[in-house]
Design a protein around this motif. Structure first.
Motif, PDB file in Angstrom:
ATOM      1  N   PHE A 298      45.845  34.472 -76.039  1.00  0.00           N
ATOM      2  CA  PHE A 298      44.461  34.156 -75.835  1.00  0.00           C
ATOM      3  C   PHE A 298      43.853  34.938 -74.840  1.00  0.00           C
ATOM      4  O   PHE A 298      44.512  35.297 -73.618  1.00  0.00           O
ATOM      5  CB  PHE A 298      43.929  32.980 -75.575  1.00  0.00           C
ATOM      6  CG  PHE A 298      44.513  31.884 -76.721  1.00  0.00           C
ATOM      7  CD1 PHE A 298      45.878  31.402 -76.478  1.00  0.00           C
ATOM      8  CD2 PHE A 298      43.699  31.498 -77.636  1.00  0.00           C
ATOM      9  CE1 PHE A 298      46.388  30.458 -77.264  1.00  0.00           C
ATOM     10  CE2 PHE A 298      44.275  30.428 -78.531  1.00  0.00           C
ATOM     11  CZ  PHE A 298      45.506  30.108 -78.381  1.00  0.00           C
TER      12      PHE A 298
ATOM     13  N   TYR B 280      40.333  34.845 -72.147  1.00  0.00           N
ATOM     14  CA  TYR B 280      39.081  34.234 -72.016  1.00  0.00           C
ATOM     15  C   TYR B 280      38.261  35.111 -70.854  1.00  0.00           C
ATOM     16  O   TYR B 280      38.885  35.691 -70.052  1.00  0.00           O
ATOM     17  CB  TYR B 280      39.427  32.965 -71.445  1.00  0.00           C
ATOM     18  CG  TYR B 280      39.837  31.960 -72.400  1.00  0.00           C
ATOM     19  CD1 TYR B 280      41.045  31.610 -73.007  1.00  0.00           C
ATOM     20  CD2 TYR B 280      38.897  31.034 -73.124  1.00  0.00           C
ATOM     21  CE1 TYR B 280      41.712  30.687 -73.573  1.00  0.00           C
ATOM     22  CE2 TYR B 280      39.342  29.877 -73.900  1.00  0.00           C
ATOM     23  CZ  TYR B 280      40.632  30.020 -74.016  1.00  0.00           C
ATOM     24  OH  TYR B 280      41.156  28.899 -75.046  1.00  0.00           O
TER      25      TYR B 280
ATOM     26  N   GLN C 104      35.089  34.820 -68.162  1.00  0.00           N
ATOM     27  CA  GLN C 104      34.538  33.867 -67.075  1.00  0.00           C
ATOM     28  C   GLN C 104      33.463  34.589 -66.325  1.00  0.00           C
ATOM     29  O   GLN C 104      33.691  35.297 -65.391  1.00  0.00           O
ATOM     30  CB  GLN C 104      35.233  33.040 -66.002  1.00  0.00           C
ATOM     31  CG  GLN C 104      34.582  32.026 -65.429  1.00  0.00           C
ATOM     32  CD  GLN C 104      35.439  31.126 -64.366  1.00  0.00           C
ATOM     33  OE1 GLN C 104      36.464  31.531 -64.194  1.00  0.00           O
ATOM     34  NE2 GLN C 104      34.992  30.211 -64.240  1.00  0.00           N
TER      35      GLN C 104
ATOM     36  N   LYS D 187      30.012  30.463 -64.433  1.00  0.00           N
ATOM     37  CA  LYS D 187      30.211  29.962 -65.764  1.00  0.00           C
ATOM     38  C   LYS D 187      31.653  29.371 -66.344  1.00  0.00           C
ATOM     39  O   LYS D 187      32.326  29.463 -65.431  1.00  0.00           O
ATOM     40  CB  LYS D 187      29.635  31.257 -66.875  1.00  0.00           C
ATOM     41  CG  LYS D 187      28.468  31.641 -66.408  1.00  0.00           C
ATOM     42  CD  LYS D 187      27.233  30.776 -67.151  1.00  0.00           C
ATOM     43  CE  LYS D 187      25.834  31.511 -67.079  1.00  0.00           C
ATOM     44  NZ  LYS D 187      24.709  30.561 -67.014  1.00  0.00           N
ATOM     45  N   GLY D 188      31.520  28.699 -67.310  1.00  0.00           N
ATOM     46  CA  GLY D 188      32.686  28.051 -67.845  1.00  0.00           C
ATOM     47  C   GLY D 188      33.561  29.255 -68.656  1.00  0.00           C
ATOM     48  O   GLY D 188      33.267  30.555 -68.536  1.00  0.00           O
ATOM     49  N   LEU D 189      34.742  29.057 -69.122  1.00  0.00           N
ATOM     50  CA  LEU D 189      35.722  30.024 -69.933  1.00  0.00           C
ATOM     51  C   LEU D 189      35.095  30.160 -71.134  1.00  0.00           C
ATOM     52  O   LEU D 189      34.995  29.330 -71.986  1.00  0.00           O
ATOM     53  CB  LEU D 189      36.981  29.721 -69.789  1.00  0.00           C
ATOM     54  CG  LEU D 189      37.608  30.123 -68.452  1.00  0.00           C
ATOM     55  CD1 LEU D 189      37.203  29.008 -67.378  1.00  0.00           C
ATOM     56  CD2 LEU D 189      39.174  30.013 -68.711  1.00  0.00           C
TER      57      LEU D 189
ATOM     58  N   LEU E  31      36.255  32.043 -74.968  1.00  0.00           N
ATOM     59  CA  LEU E  31      37.054  32.626 -75.787  1.00  0.00           C
ATOM     60  C   LEU E  31      36.793  33.950 -76.190  1.00  0.00           C
ATOM     61  O   LEU E  31      35.570  34.007 -76.969  1.00  0.00           O
ATOM     62  CB  LEU E  31      37.377  31.835 -77.051  1.00  0.00           C
ATOM     63  CG  LEU E  31      38.612  32.282 -77.973  1.00  0.00           C
ATOM     64  CD1 LEU E  31      40.135  32.287 -77.001  1.00  0.00           C
ATOM     65  CD2 LEU E  31      38.727  31.286 -79.072  1.00  0.00           C
TER      66      LEU E  31
ATOM     67  N   PHE F   5      40.942  35.904 -68.083  1.00  0.00           N
ATOM     68  CA  PHE F   5      42.298  35.586 -68.105  1.00  0.00           C
ATOM     69  C   PHE F   5      42.931  35.464 -69.650  1.00  0.00           C
ATOM     70  O   PHE F   5      42.625  35.305 -70.501  1.00  0.00           O
ATOM     71  CB  PHE F   5      41.848  33.832 -67.895  1.00  0.00           C
ATOM     72  CG  PHE F   5      41.287  33.451 -66.647  1.00  0.00           C
ATOM     73  CD1 PHE F   5      40.219  33.415 -66.359  1.00  0.00           C
ATOM     74  CD2 PHE F   5      42.162  33.140 -65.353  1.00  0.00           C
ATOM     75  CE1 PHE F   5      39.391  33.148 -65.325  1.00  0.00           C
ATOM     76  CE2 PHE F   5      41.611  32.730 -64.308  1.00  0.00           C
ATOM     77  CZ  PHE F   5      40.311  32.972 -64.347  1.00  0.00           C
TER      78      PHE F   5
ATOM     79  N   GLN G 273      50.249  23.255 -74.949  1.00  0.00           N
ATOM     80  CA  GLN G 273      50.581  23.471 -73.638  1.00  0.00           C
ATOM     81  C   GLN G 273      49.928  24.808 -73.539  1.00  0.00           C
ATOM     82  O   GLN G 273      50.588  25.897 -74.250  1.00  0.00           O
ATOM     83  CB  GLN G 273      51.988  23.319 -73.234  1.00  0.00           C
ATOM     84  CG  GLN G 273      52.482  21.944 -73.070  1.00  0.00           C
ATOM     85  CD  GLN G 273      53.447  21.749 -72.202  1.00  0.00           C
ATOM     86  OE1 GLN G 273      53.629  22.498 -71.627  1.00  0.00           O
ATOM     87  NE2 GLN G 273      54.044  20.420 -72.318  1.00  0.00           N
ATOM     88  N   PHE G 274      49.506  25.312 -72.735  1.00  0.00           N
ATOM     89  CA  PHE G 274      48.673  26.415 -72.279  1.00  0.00           C
ATOM     90  C   PHE G 274      49.028  27.062 -70.914  1.00  0.00           C
ATOM     91  O   PHE G 274      48.865  26.453 -69.907  1.00  0.00           O
ATOM     92  CB  PHE G 274      47.035  26.531 -72.616  1.00  0.00           C
ATOM     93  CG  PHE G 274      46.698  26.150 -73.877  1.00  0.00           C
ATOM     94  CD1 PHE G 274      46.685  24.723 -74.134  1.00  0.00           C
ATOM     95  CD2 PHE G 274      46.626  27.176 -74.791  1.00  0.00           C
ATOM     96  CE1 PHE G 274      46.466  24.259 -75.542  1.00  0.00           C
ATOM     97  CE2 PHE G 274      46.278  26.744 -76.305  1.00  0.00           C
ATOM     98  CZ  PHE G 274      46.249  25.382 -76.661  1.00  0.00           C
TER      99      PHE G 274
ATOM    100  N   PHE H 274      48.314  29.868 -67.954  1.00  0.00           N
ATOM    101  CA  PHE H 274      47.203  30.895 -67.595  1.00  0.00           C
ATOM    102  C   PHE H 274      47.649  31.888 -66.591  1.00  0.00           C
ATOM    103  O   PHE H 274      48.796  31.695 -65.901  1.00  0.00           O
ATOM    104  CB  PHE H 274      46.246  30.035 -66.672  1.00  0.00           C
ATOM    105  CG  PHE H 274      45.191  29.282 -67.761  1.00  0.00           C
ATOM    106  CD1 PHE H 274      45.369  28.398 -68.608  1.00  0.00           C
ATOM    107  CD2 PHE H 274      43.882  30.153 -67.823  1.00  0.00           C
ATOM    108  CE1 PHE H 274      44.392  27.892 -69.169  1.00  0.00           C
ATOM    109  CE2 PHE H 274      42.879  29.291 -68.770  1.00  0.00           C
ATOM    110  CZ  PHE H 274      43.263  28.236 -69.472  1.00  0.00           C
TER     111      PHE H 274
ATOM    112  N   THR I  40      46.837  34.779 -63.752  1.00  0.00           N
ATOM    113  CA  THR I  40      45.825  34.360 -62.360  1.00  0.00           C
ATOM    114  C   THR I  40      44.488  35.106 -62.372  1.00  0.00           C
ATOM    115  O   THR I  40      43.941  35.208 -61.538  1.00  0.00           O
ATOM    116  CB  THR I  40      46.879  35.001 -61.076  1.00  0.00           C
ATOM    117  OG1 THR I  40      47.392  36.371 -61.733  1.00  0.00           O
ATOM    118  CG2 THR I  40      48.071  34.395 -61.114  1.00  0.00           C
TER     119      THR I  40
END
Lengths: 114, 112
Positions: B34, B36, B38, B42-44, B46, B90, B99-100, B102, B104
């Protein structure tokens, strides 16, 4: 019709206080998460719940206690707040869409501890 | 062990030029991948995801990413940067459903 919502958006409080952040998702997902994002933008998983059961509990001080009253809600309670708790906290939920479990995030709660 | 590496912490491009944000993963399993975005305060959101269907994935806002198994990469590209693309990006990998992992993050600056 926000998919993942968090309240409050901003939280400013004194050291030593206890505070809660609420999260709700209307996506019908079974799994919910709490992440902490520090000032360098690193996202760190804190907790994960699946069908109200705790499945991930990373190394987080036990001052942090998640509570999942039902599948659609995952709240985060923090006792005895410390300066280092200042961060943005994101709630997320995940479910299977288009062939993969996909996470959707809330808008975040900016916590400032004075 | 499973992990994801974003090779650049900061990328600067001029408006109208191509964007390349790099992501490599390590895994013994077939991953879901994925990206994402940001935006500040703001939020993340997709952008796009790979789920073992087509290796070239198109996302929102003109972004796309190509899954290259031989290189264990999932780089994000856009032909022409816009000022509104300035944000944190990200790369995320998932192997076992819920389970994800991320990366950095890569901060993209767009110069007018």
């Amino acid at each position: 019709d926000t998919a993942v919502s968090q309240t409050p958006k901003y939280l400013v409080t004194q050291m030593g206080n206890d505070k809660s952040i609420k999260c709700e998702q209307n996506l019908g997902h079974d799994t919910m998460y709490w992440y902490k994002q520090d000032s360098k933008k690193f996202l760190k998983i804190m907790f994960s719940y699946n069908n109200k059961e705790l499945i991930i509990n990373e190394t987080v001080p036990n001052r942090f206690s998640p509570k999942s009253p039902d599948k659609a809600h995952l709240n985060l309670h923090i006792n005895s707040l410390e300066l280092g708790d200042s961060a943005v906290y994101f709630c997320a939920s995940s479910g299977r869409t288009s062939g993969a479990d996909t996470q959707y995030f809330g808008p975040g709660t900016r916590l400032t501890v004075l | 062990a499973q992990s994801v590496t974003q090779l650049d912490s900061h990328v600067s491009v001029s408006e109208g030029t191509p964007v390349l944000l790099r992501c490599n993963y390590s895994s013994s399993y077939s991953p879901s991948l994925f990206w994402y975005v940001q935006h500040p305060n703001k939020g993340l959101q997709l952008l796009l995801k790979y789920t073992s269907a087509a290796t070239l994935v198109k996302g929102i806002n003109g972004f796309e990413a190509e899954f290259k198994k031989s290189e264990t990469s999932f780089h994000l590209t856009k032909p022409s940067a816009h000022m509104s693309d300035a944000a944190e990006y990200f790369c995320v990998v998932s192997f076992t459903g819920n389970q994800f992992y991320f990366g950095t993050g890569t901060s993209l600056t767009v110069i007018p």
